[in-house]
Design a protein around this motif. Structure first.
Motif, PDB file in Angstrom:
ATOM      1  N   GLN A 409       2.641  -2.969  13.532  1.00 34.45           N
ATOM      2  CA  GLN A 409       3.387  -3.695  12.520  1.00 34.45           C
ATOM      3  C   GLN A 409       4.807  -2.881  12.280  1.00 34.45           C
ATOM      4  OE1 GLN A 409       2.450  -6.728  11.445  1.00 34.45           O
ATOM      5  NE2 GLN A 409       4.276  -6.893  10.143  1.00 34.45           N
ATOM      6  N   ARG A 410       4.666  -1.615  12.186  1.00 33.78           N
ATOM      7  CA  ARG A 410       5.908  -0.766  11.974  1.00 33.78           C
ATOM      8  C   ARG A 410       6.973  -1.087  13.255  1.00 33.78           C
ATOM      9  NH1 ARG A 410       3.830   4.162  11.371  1.00 33.78           N
ATOM     10  NH2 ARG A 410       3.039   3.608   9.168  1.00 33.78           N
ATOM     11  N   THR A 411       6.249  -1.193  14.283  1.00 35.35           N
ATOM     12  CA  THR A 411       7.053  -1.120  15.528  1.00 35.35           C
ATOM     13  C   THR A 411       7.983  -2.494  15.584  1.00 35.35           C
ATOM     14  OG1 THR A 411       5.558   0.331  16.727  1.00 35.35           O
ATOM     15  CG2 THR A 411       7.034  -0.969  17.906  1.00 35.35           C
ATOM     16  N   LEU A 412       7.060  -3.543  15.002  1.00 30.34           N
ATOM     17  CA  LEU A 412       7.611  -4.853  15.150  1.00 30.34           C
ATOM     18  C   LEU A 412       8.773  -5.045  14.166  1.00 30.34           C
ATOM     19  CD1 LEU A 412       6.982  -7.563  16.443  1.00 30.34           C
ATOM     20  CD2 LEU A 412       5.748  -8.135  14.624  1.00 30.34           C
ATOM     21  N   GLU A 413       8.547  -4.393  12.923  1.00 31.22           N
ATOM     22  CA  GLU A 413       9.715  -4.388  11.784  1.00 31.22           C
ATOM     23  C   GLU A 413      10.793  -3.556  12.428  1.00 31.22           C
ATOM     24  OE1 GLU A 413       7.628  -2.571   8.678  1.00 31.22           O
ATOM     25  OE2 GLU A 413       6.130  -4.464   8.159  1.00 31.22           O
ATOM     26  N   VAL A 414      10.564  -2.576  13.083  1.00 26.47           N
ATOM     27  CA  VAL A 414      11.795  -1.864  13.461  1.00 26.47           C
ATOM     28  C   VAL A 414      12.310  -2.758  14.664  1.00 26.47           C
ATOM     29  CG1 VAL A 414      12.466   0.051  14.702  1.00 26.47           C
ATOM     30  CG2 VAL A 414      11.090   0.398  12.695  1.00 26.47           C
ATOM     31  N   GLU A 415      11.782  -3.289  15.483  1.00 26.89           N
ATOM     32  CA  GLU A 415      12.305  -4.285  16.624  1.00 26.89           C
ATOM     33  C   GLU A 415      13.143  -5.234  15.819  1.00 26.89           C
ATOM     34  OE1 GLU A 415      12.684  -5.585  20.445  1.00 26.89           O
ATOM     35  OE2 GLU A 415      12.184  -3.925  19.641  1.00 26.89           O
ATOM     36  N   PHE A 416      12.711  -5.881  14.956  1.00 26.28           N
ATOM     37  CA  PHE A 416      13.387  -7.224  14.554  1.00 26.28           C
ATOM     38  C   PHE A 416      14.369  -6.651  13.436  1.00 26.28           C
ATOM     39  CE2 PHE A 416      10.181  -9.621  16.068  1.00 26.28           C
ATOM     40  CZ  PHE A 416      10.880 -10.812  16.464  1.00 26.28           C
ATOM     41  N   LYS A 417      14.565  -5.595  12.974  1.00 23.69           N
ATOM     42  CA  LYS A 417      15.661  -4.978  12.457  1.00 23.69           C
ATOM     43  C   LYS A 417      16.771  -4.731  13.322  1.00 23.69           C
ATOM     44  CE  LYS A 417      13.495  -2.588   8.210  1.00 23.69           C
ATOM     45  NZ  LYS A 417      13.111  -1.304   7.518  1.00 23.69           N
ATOM     46  N   GLU A 418      16.449  -4.345  14.506  1.00 20.29           N
ATOM     47  CA  GLU A 418      17.725  -4.022  15.416  1.00 20.29           C
ATOM     48  C   GLU A 418      18.061  -5.157  15.930  1.00 20.29           C
ATOM     49  OE1 GLU A 418      15.769  -1.809  18.675  1.00 20.29           O
ATOM     50  OE2 GLU A 418      15.608   0.127  17.648  1.00 20.29           O
ATOM     51  N   TRP A 419      17.591  -6.500  15.731  1.00 15.66           N
ATOM     52  CA  TRP A 419      18.216  -7.527  16.126  1.00 15.66           C
ATOM     53  C   TRP A 419      19.334  -8.114  15.313  1.00 15.66           C
ATOM     54  CZ3 TRP A 419      15.397 -12.483  18.230  1.00 15.66           C
ATOM     55  CH2 TRP A 419      14.598 -12.190  19.148  1.00 15.66           C
ATOM     56  N   PHE A 420      19.253  -7.676  14.149  1.00 15.56           N
ATOM     57  CA  PHE A 420      20.579  -7.863  13.219  1.00 15.56           C
ATOM     58  C   PHE A 420      21.950  -6.825  13.254  1.00 15.56           C
ATOM     59  CE2 PHE A 420      17.008 -10.473  11.618  1.00 15.56           C
ATOM     60  CZ  PHE A 420      17.572 -11.531  11.307  1.00 15.56           C
ATOM     61  N   ARG A 421      21.615  -5.994  14.194  1.00 16.16           N
ATOM     62  CA  ARG A 421      22.663  -4.913  14.437  1.00 16.16           C
ATOM     63  C   ARG A 421      23.957  -5.682  15.201  1.00 16.16           C
ATOM     64  NH1 ARG A 421      20.598  -0.061  17.849  1.00 16.16           N
ATOM     65  NH2 ARG A 421      20.407  -1.825  19.390  1.00 16.16           N
ATOM     66  N   GLU A 422      24.941  -4.804  14.915  1.00 16.35           N
ATOM     67  CA  GLU A 422      26.214  -5.393  15.437  1.00 16.35           C
ATOM     68  C   GLU A 422      26.383  -4.943  17.059  1.00 16.35           C
ATOM     69  OE1 GLU A 422      28.431  -7.612  14.235  1.00 16.35           O
ATOM     70  OE2 GLU A 422      27.285  -7.724  12.652  1.00 16.35           O
ATOM     71  N   GLU A 423      25.288  -4.634  17.613  1.00 18.85           N
ATOM     72  CA  GLU A 423      25.423  -4.168  18.879  1.00 18.85           C
ATOM     73  C   GLU A 423      24.104  -5.027  19.858  1.00 18.85           C
ATOM     74  OE1 GLU A 423      24.293  -0.062  19.039  1.00 18.85           O
ATOM     75  OE2 GLU A 423      25.729   0.631  17.741  1.00 18.85           O
ATOM     76  N   GLU A 424      24.557  -5.053  21.067  1.00 18.46           N
ATOM     77  CA  GLU A 424      23.422  -5.895  22.160  1.00 18.46           C
ATOM     78  C   GLU A 424      22.456  -4.833  22.289  1.00 18.46           C
ATOM     79  OE1 GLU A 424      25.760  -8.772  24.994  1.00 18.46           O
ATOM     80  OE2 GLU A 424      25.750  -6.791  25.535  1.00 18.46           O
ATOM     81  N   PRO A 425      21.352  -5.557  22.661  1.00 19.84           N
ATOM     82  CA  PRO A 425      20.294  -4.433  22.988  1.00 19.84           C
ATOM     83  C   PRO A 425      20.518  -3.747  24.241  1.00 19.84           C
ATOM     84  CG  PRO A 425      19.703  -6.862  23.644  1.00 19.84           C
ATOM     85  CD  PRO A 425      20.932  -6.936  23.138  1.00 19.84           C
ATOM     86  N   GLU A 426      19.800  -2.407  24.423  1.00 19.75           N
ATOM     87  CA  GLU A 426      20.036  -1.449  25.630  1.00 19.75           C
ATOM     88  C   GLU A 426      19.777  -2.353  26.815  1.00 19.75           C
ATOM     89  OE1 GLU A 426      15.888   1.020  25.428  1.00 19.75           O
ATOM     90  OE2 GLU A 426      17.339   1.520  23.709  1.00 19.75           O
ATOM     91  N   THR A 427      20.113  -1.743  27.910  1.00 19.49           N
ATOM     92  CA  THR A 427      19.970  -2.293  29.092  1.00 19.49           C
ATOM     93  C   THR A 427      19.167  -1.166  30.013  1.00 19.49           C
ATOM     94  OG1 THR A 427      21.872  -1.896  29.911  1.00 19.49           O
ATOM     95  CG2 THR A 427      21.570  -3.894  29.161  1.00 19.49           C
ATOM     96  N   ASP A 428      18.360  -1.517  31.045  1.00 19.28           N
ATOM     97  CA  ASP A 428      17.882  -0.489  31.947  1.00 19.28           C
ATOM     98  C   ASP A 428      19.107  -0.495  33.160  1.00 19.28           C
ATOM     99  OD1 ASP A 428      17.884  -2.734  33.728  1.00 19.28           O
ATOM    100  OD2 ASP A 428      15.592  -2.917  33.864  1.00 19.28           O
TER     101      ASP A 428
END
Length: 753
Positions: A409-428
């Protein structure tokens, strides 16, 4: 004239005595007559009558001779039997005379027996008085012996004290036995009162013995002689018990003492009390590890003492090492059950399982080299019963599940907080969007499964099943979060800024999770992934794809609204604009891995084809002439070709495209002879079995030149040829709703014109 044979039989007095003879004779005569009638039924047979008579006379003579011989033998046997009976009667009569004479002789000597009986009573009394005279010195010295024995006990001279105690008990028991034998039960109370000091001596001796046994593990180091002395006293008492129980004539008071069993009981209580009365605080938290370590060290140390020292101090039949081992085992089992009744945390449950199932049998404890091979707990059963082990494992899984749930649950909350950052997700390293979510989730699940594998395979399987269940539940919460985020994005498409990029990252994460599930269990034979979990991965993928396609539709919607209008028919750049939008999204979709990219491409092509056909079904353009139909067909062909080339260029094969339906519709509209529509429509519905009557009727309306008769003929043909959709078919028309025709305006109730 003489009497006939029948008259002779009637006159014979033997008939009354032998009715069977008469019946047998009748049967014989009947059989003879039957035989004679069979033989002499012809006259020429009578010539041989003399021969038959002669033969039968010889046979009768032979039979009579055998009968006489048999009767003679029988009579001789009867005569011999009568002679024997006569001799036996004479012998019985002679014996009766002898018995009568003996009886009279005994009656003559009965008076002499009374004198002998009095002499026997006097002799018994003399023997008793002699016995009393012999034990009088001992009886007078009883109190003095009691005092001396008590002094010996206080000086811990156990063997000497026990010898005097046995002497006094033997004296008392001998007197009680004599009283019991002569039925003088009333005098027993006096004897018991006189020897009442024996009870105090017994209690004092027993107390010292049990104190010694209670300190046996220390004494075999410091003073083994005292312990051996106590064991010798116990063995003496056991022999006395066994002797009295074998005689079974008289059992003195206080017997059997059963001191050997008491020895075992005290020893077991000492072991139990020394190690298994831990305070409650030691059963929970970090103190449990220290408590178990202390148990391990103490048990191994004491079993060494028993094996190396105590075994030499007791008889072999005591099996002292086996008794102590079984006592430790049973006490440990009960102690662990007491601890498990508490509400333990995950760490404590793991410690107990590991200690009971692995450490206990390991070389660190019961399998210690110093204890082998004499110490063997394999025959004592498991330390934790199977049902308790299963229950404890389930408790542990419940605790792990709560921890995993909280972490996810904590991981999911952190995941969706990152959605609203001003940065794109990381890439491989290949440029595909991703996040740390799959690594975090899989590492957490894998660690818990690996930890469980240190205990038992059953616990490992339970944790593995729990991990799959929690992963499935996590995917459900992930979908809910995607839906919620999608709603927020619909209200304001600028939030989150990189909405599509994170959706693409979610698709890659979902694929990574799906690919990693099979590696969770270290045993390849146990890696079966439930169908419900596979379905959860599919639903998550579909939900993310759906949200991406909704974004695409929002951008295509203004262009789709202009399709199939008069302006479009006259020539416009709508399709080019649509291709630019599609190409832009396809470039974004390329940031997901190949399988999902192809899926998105196929779904995009299906959405575009559906929207194109849906706009056509709106009947914005209805051909009024053959020239308009040609113009419409040319426009449809141009658009479909341009879109097909776009998707082919993006990597989607022509056979996988739903746009082929547009080409098929174009041919249906371009057909010049309406009379051939039935045949053309039949081929069309065979290829696209989800097309409905309303769709075909709308297409006929768009043509503008189909008569009612042709329309009815086409629809009848469709009714006569119902279609079944194959499993591999991708529906396209079933998602397109045809608008209902407007009813003509009516001025009054009645039939509308």
């Amino acid at each position: 004239m003489g009497l006939s044979a029948e008259d002779e039989r009637a006159a014979s007095p033997g008939d009354e005595e032998w009715p069977e003879a008469e019946k047998a004779e009748k049967l014989a005569r009947g059989a003879a007559l039957k035989w004679a009638s069979g033989v002499f039924y012809r006259p020429e047979k009578l010539e041989r009558l003399g021969q038959y008579r002669s033969r039968e006379m010889q046979r009768n003579s032979s039979i009579q001779s055998r009968l006489k011989s048999t009767v003679q033998s029988y009579l001789e046997g009867v005569s011999a039997g009568l002679e024997q009976l006569r001799s036996a009667a004479q012998e019985v009569q002679s014996m009766c005379q002898d018995l009568g004479a003996a009886r009279w002789a005994l009656l003559d000597t009965a008076d002499h027996f009374h004198g002998l009986q009095q002499m026997r009573a006097l002799m018994a009394e003399h023997v008793q008085l002699a016995s009393v005279v012999q034990v009088l010195p001992q009886l007078f010295s009883v109190q003095e012996v009691f005092s001396h024995t008590l002094q010996l006990l206080h000086g811990q001279q156990l063997l000497e004290a026990h010898a005097e105690l046995m002497m006094m008990e033997h004296l008392r028991d001998d007197i009680l036995s004599q009283l019991h034998l002569h039925g003088l039960s009333n005098a027993q109370a006096t004897v018991l009162s006189y020897f009442s000091g024996l009870q105090e001596l017994n209690e004092t001796l027993a107390k010292q013995l049990w104190d010694i046994v209670g300190s046996s593990l220390r004494l075999v180091h410091e003073d083994p002689v005292l312990f051996v002395t106590a064991v010798r006293v116990i063995e003496r008492e056991e022999k006395i018990d066994d002797t009295l129980l074998l005689e079974a004539t008289f059992l003195p008071p206080g017997r059997p003492k059963g001191w050997r069993q008491k020895f075992y009981h005290v020893l077991q209580e000492t072991i139990t009390g020394a190690h298994f009365q831990a305070p409650r605080m030691d059963s929970e938290g970090p103190g449990l590890a220290r408590h178990l370590a202390a148990l391990q060290k103490g048990i191994v140390s004491e079993l060494r003492v028993v094996k190396d020292l105590m075994v030499q101090c007791v008889p072999a039949h005591y099996n002292i090492l086996s008794v102590c081992t079984a006592t430790f085992h049973q006490a440990l089992s009960s102690h662990l059950q007491d601890i498990l009744r508490e509400d333990l945390d995950k760490q404590a449950l793991f410690l107990l399982l590991e200690w009971a199932l692995r450490v206990y049998h390991s070389p660190e404890m019961m399998g210690h080299p110093d204890l082998l091979p004499e110490v063997d707990v394999s025959a004592l059963g498991p330390l934790m019963p199977p049902e308790l082990t299963d229950q404890t494992e389930r408790k542990y899984v419940v605790k792990v599940k709560a921890s995993v749930l909280e972490w996810m649950q904590r991981t999911l909350e952190v995941e969706f907080k990152e959605w609203f950052r001003e940065e794109e997700p990381e890439t491989d390293h290949q440029g595909f969007f991703q996040s740390a979510l799959p690594v975090i989730v899989m590492q957490m699940l894998k660690e818990n499964i690996q930890v469980a594998s240190l205990i038992t395979e059953s616990l490992q399987q339970k944790v593995y099943n729990m991990a799959l269940e929690e992963l499935e539940a996590f995917l459900g919460r992930l979908r809910e979060a995607l839906v919620q985020c999608g709603k927020e994005h619909q209200n304001d498409r600028s939030i989150p800024k990189y909405y599509m990029s994170y959706l693409l990252a979610t698709l890659n994460n979902n694929l990574a999770l799906s690919s990693s599930v099979s590696s969770l269990h270290p045993n390849t034979a146990c890696r079966e992934v439930p169908s419900s979990l596979r379905a959860a991965f599919d639903r998550t993928q579909k939900k993310a794809c759906q949200l991406l396609l909704e974004e695409l539709l929002l951008d295509l919607q203004p262009l789709c609204l202009q399709l199939h209008s008069r302006k479009w028919l006259s020539g416009s750049q709508l399709i080019s604009s649509m291709c630019e939008v599609i190409d832009k999204y396809a470039k974004d979709f390329s940031r997901v891995r190949r399988p999902i990219f192809m899926l998105l491409l196929m779904e995009t092509e299906l959405v575009v084809a559906s929207q194109y056909l849906r706009a056509l079904m709106q009947k914005k353009v209805v051909c009024k002439s053959e020239e308009e139909r040609s113009q419409l067909c040319a426009r449809l062909l141009l658009d479909a070709t341009q879109l097909r080339e776009l998707f082919c260029g993006l990597g989607l094969d022509q056979s996988q495209q739903s746009l082929e339906a547009v080409f098929a519709l174009q041919e249906l509209i371009c057909l010049k002879d309406p009379a051939l529509l039935s045949l053309e429509v039949l081929g069309f519905i065979t290829k696209y079995p989800d097309v409905s009557d309303e769709h075909i009727s709308t297409l006929l309306d768009i043509r503008g030149d189909v008569s009612k008769e042709v329309r009815h003929m086409v629809l009848d043909m469709m009714a006569q040829h119902p279609q079944v959709m194959p499993e591999s078919y991708r529906p396209i028309f079933s998602t397109i709703l045809v608008p209902m025709p407007e009813l003509p305006f009516c001025l009054r109730k009645g039939k509308c014109a």
